[in-house]
Design a protein around this motif. Structure first.
Motif, mmCIF file in Angstrom:
data_model
loop_
_atom_site.group_PDB
_atom_site.id
_atom_site.type_symbol
_atom_site.label_atom_id
_atom_site.label_comp_id
_atom_site.label_asym_id
_atom_site.label_seq_id
_atom_site.Cartn_x
_atom_site.Cartn_y
_atom_site.Cartn_z
ATOM 1 N N ALA A 211 -22.520 -9.995 63.377
ATOM 2 C CA ALA A 211 -22.593 -10.717 62.103
ATOM 3 C C ALA A 211 -23.297 -9.910 61.020
ATOM 4 N N GLY A 212 -23.688 -8.694 61.349
ATOM 5 C CA GLY A 212 -24.348 -7.847 60.362
ATOM 6 C C GLY A 212 -25.856 -7.992 60.326
ATOM 7 N N GLY A 213 -26.423 -8.760 61.256
ATOM 8 C CA GLY A 213 -27.865 -8.946 61.302
ATOM 9 C C GLY A 213 -28.525 -8.068 62.341
ATOM 10 N N ASP A 214 -29.815 -8.279 62.538
ATOM 11 C CA ASP A 214 -30.541 -7.547 63.581
ATOM 12 C C ASP A 214 -31.704 -8.393 64.058
ATOM 13 N N SER A 294 -18.536 -11.641 69.661
ATOM 14 C CA SER A 294 -18.380 -11.718 68.205
ATOM 15 C C SER A 294 -19.537 -12.456 67.557
ATOM 16 N N GLY A 295 -19.522 -12.446 66.213
ATOM 17 C CA GLY A 295 -20.479 -13.206 65.431
ATOM 18 C C GLY A 295 -19.926 -14.585 65.129
ATOM 19 N N MET A 296 -20.642 -15.361 64.337
ATOM 20 C CA MET A 296 -20.220 -16.727 64.043
ATOM 21 C C MET A 296 -18.843 -16.766 63.401
ATOM 22 N N THR A 297 -18.555 -15.830 62.526
ATOM 23 C CA THR A 297 -17.264 -15.859 61.818
ATOM 24 C C THR A 297 -16.396 -14.646 62.112
ATOM 25 N N GLY A 298 -16.809 -13.805 63.028
ATOM 26 C CA GLY A 298 -16.006 -12.640 63.372
ATOM 27 C C GLY A 298 -16.857 -11.429 63.678
ATOM 28 N N GLY A 299 -16.229 -10.254 63.594
ATOM 29 C CA GLY A 299 -16.922 -9.028 63.938
ATOM 30 C C GLY A 299 -16.973 -8.862 65.446
#
Length: 420
Positions: A211-214, A294-299
């Motif tokens: 999701a682009g976080g860390d 994956s993340g909540m909405t993709g990735g």
């Protein structure tokens, strides 16, 4: 991971200075001089270490001798050897401990040697990062294991889902789990290690990364466990547990029965080690599908786990030891030893090879290596893996207690532990 590791950390810190002072290099004219090279590893990676050694020994004058120690005894064995200035020529360790060993000087600096390899830019980047300390390389990848989503294709079909269409985000994952859970009886939609620090690091953190976080800052000294992405992941798993979609045993799963739960054929979809694909299907009557986490909405992302290996700081055969390490990163070793043995190559350019190409699932697993991460923190074990770690308190609270308070308090406690 066991709590005993923490008790050896102090010993390692004390002996590391002694280990650093005696790094006499080999004086051999050739790196393949016929030397006997000692290699230590933990029991968990004994098979691949011996496979590497057997193949190398068959084509070289040098001979690599592998000694494996029980997982629970290994850190103390390394501490004792360092104190006695008697480390083996090579030793491997869980990759999450690589920053600690590198910072303590237990491995020799291999920066120039690694930098001269023609394949250096194709070696698992997450592992290379963890074997680096203050800009210097100390270790290279030895084995690779990654986290993925495994799903029961038979249960998907019974639930009216397309068994060839894997979830592409966590919302779809949750919907699929709910659909399977409606089959009733002793079937559950999903499963997770609700009382296992290492399990949750391995399987939940990739959703944050996707999701682009860390979950930590770049140098592993500050926790971000209460950030938006991590909070959302916990909220989703918490809801699945409260709805009864996650198997009740998930709450107390500390690791030992995790594989068995998935082998039972009663779980629809769950995050798990990629190495379990073969282990489950060896005994299963059902087929498994593989999807990235994956993340909540993709990735998509993965935890790039496994073992790192470096040259012992007191080795008298450093040139010969490097000859072996360089060979293990080459095409022959990665294809004919690792891929042939159904392992994950440590090279990003060998994801698809003559052994993996027959199974698209394996190609998918292998291709994830370049997209994943290996957490980097000097005090990783005491912070996350130890049963008494602040991480266990934080995620248990997030899943089964006061979520916000647990994560806010957890971020403070985790940061304090990381800075020790």
């Amino acid at each position: 991971m066991k709590r005993w590791i923490g008790s050896t950390v102090a010993a390692l810190l004390v002996v590391s200075a002694a280990a650093c002072g005696d790094d006499t290099p080999s004086t051999s004219a050739s790196p393949d001089s016929g030397a006997t090279i000692t290699l230590w590893t933990r029991a968990a990676t004994e098979s691949i270490s011996k496979a590497y050694a057997t193949a190398y020994n068959a084509t070289h004058k040098n001979k690599v001798e592998v000694t494996a120690y029980p997982n629970e005894e290994y850190p103390a064995k390394l501490a004792s050897a360092a104190g006695a200035k008697a480390l083996p020529d090579l030793f491997a360790s869980d990759v999450v401990f690589a920053p600690q060993y590198a910072s303590q000087g237990l491995w020799l600096d291999i920066t120039d040697k690694f930098g001269a390899l023609p394949v250096k830019d194709k070696v698992a980047p997450a592992h290379v990062r963890n074997g680096t300390w203050k800009g210097k390389n100390y270790a290279v990848p030895h084995t690779i294991d990654m986290s993925v989503m495994l799903y029961n294709k038979d249960l998907f079909k019974q639930a009216g889902l397309d068994p060839e269409k894997a979830p592409t985000n966590l919302t779809e994952f949750a919907d699929a789990a709910r659909a399977v859970d409606k089959l009733g009886g002793d079937i559950n939609g999903t499963y997770f290690g609700g009382n296992c620090g290492g399990c949750n690091v391995f399987t939940l953190w990739p959703s944050v990364w996707a999701a682009g976080g860390d979950v930590m800052n770049e140098d592993g000294t500050e926790s971000k466990v209460n950030g938006k992405e991590m909070s959302e992941v916990f909220a989703l798993y918490r809801k699945l547990y409260e709805e009864g979609v996650a198997a009740p045993a998930s709450k107390d799963e500390a690791g030992p029965t995790w594989l068995g739960a998935l082998q039972s054929g009663k779980i629809g979809i769950a995050p798990a080690p990629s190495a379990w694909l073969g282990l489950i299907e060896e005994k299963a009557t059902f087929k498994l599908g593989v999807a990235p986490i994956s993340g909540m909405t993709g990735g998509e992302s993965t935890f790039v786990g496994g073992d790192a290996i470096g040259i012992g700081a007191t080795s008298k055969h450093s040139a010969e030891a490097w000859d072996f390490l360089a060979w293990t990163l080459g095409d022959e070793a990665q294809v004919e030893v690792v891929a042939k043995g159904k392992g994950v190559p440590v090279r990003t350019d060998l994801a698809e090879n003559k052994y993996s190409s027959s199974d698209p699932r394996v190609v998918k697993i292998n291709s994830l290596m370049g997209k994943g991460k290996t957490p980097y923190a000097k005090n990783f074990n005491a912070t996350y893996n130890d049963p008494q770690s602040p991480w266990v308190t934080a995620f248990r609270g997030a899943l089964f207690g006061d979520a916000k308070k647990s994560l806010d308090d957890g971020a403070t406690a985790l940061t304090a532990s990381l800075k020790k």
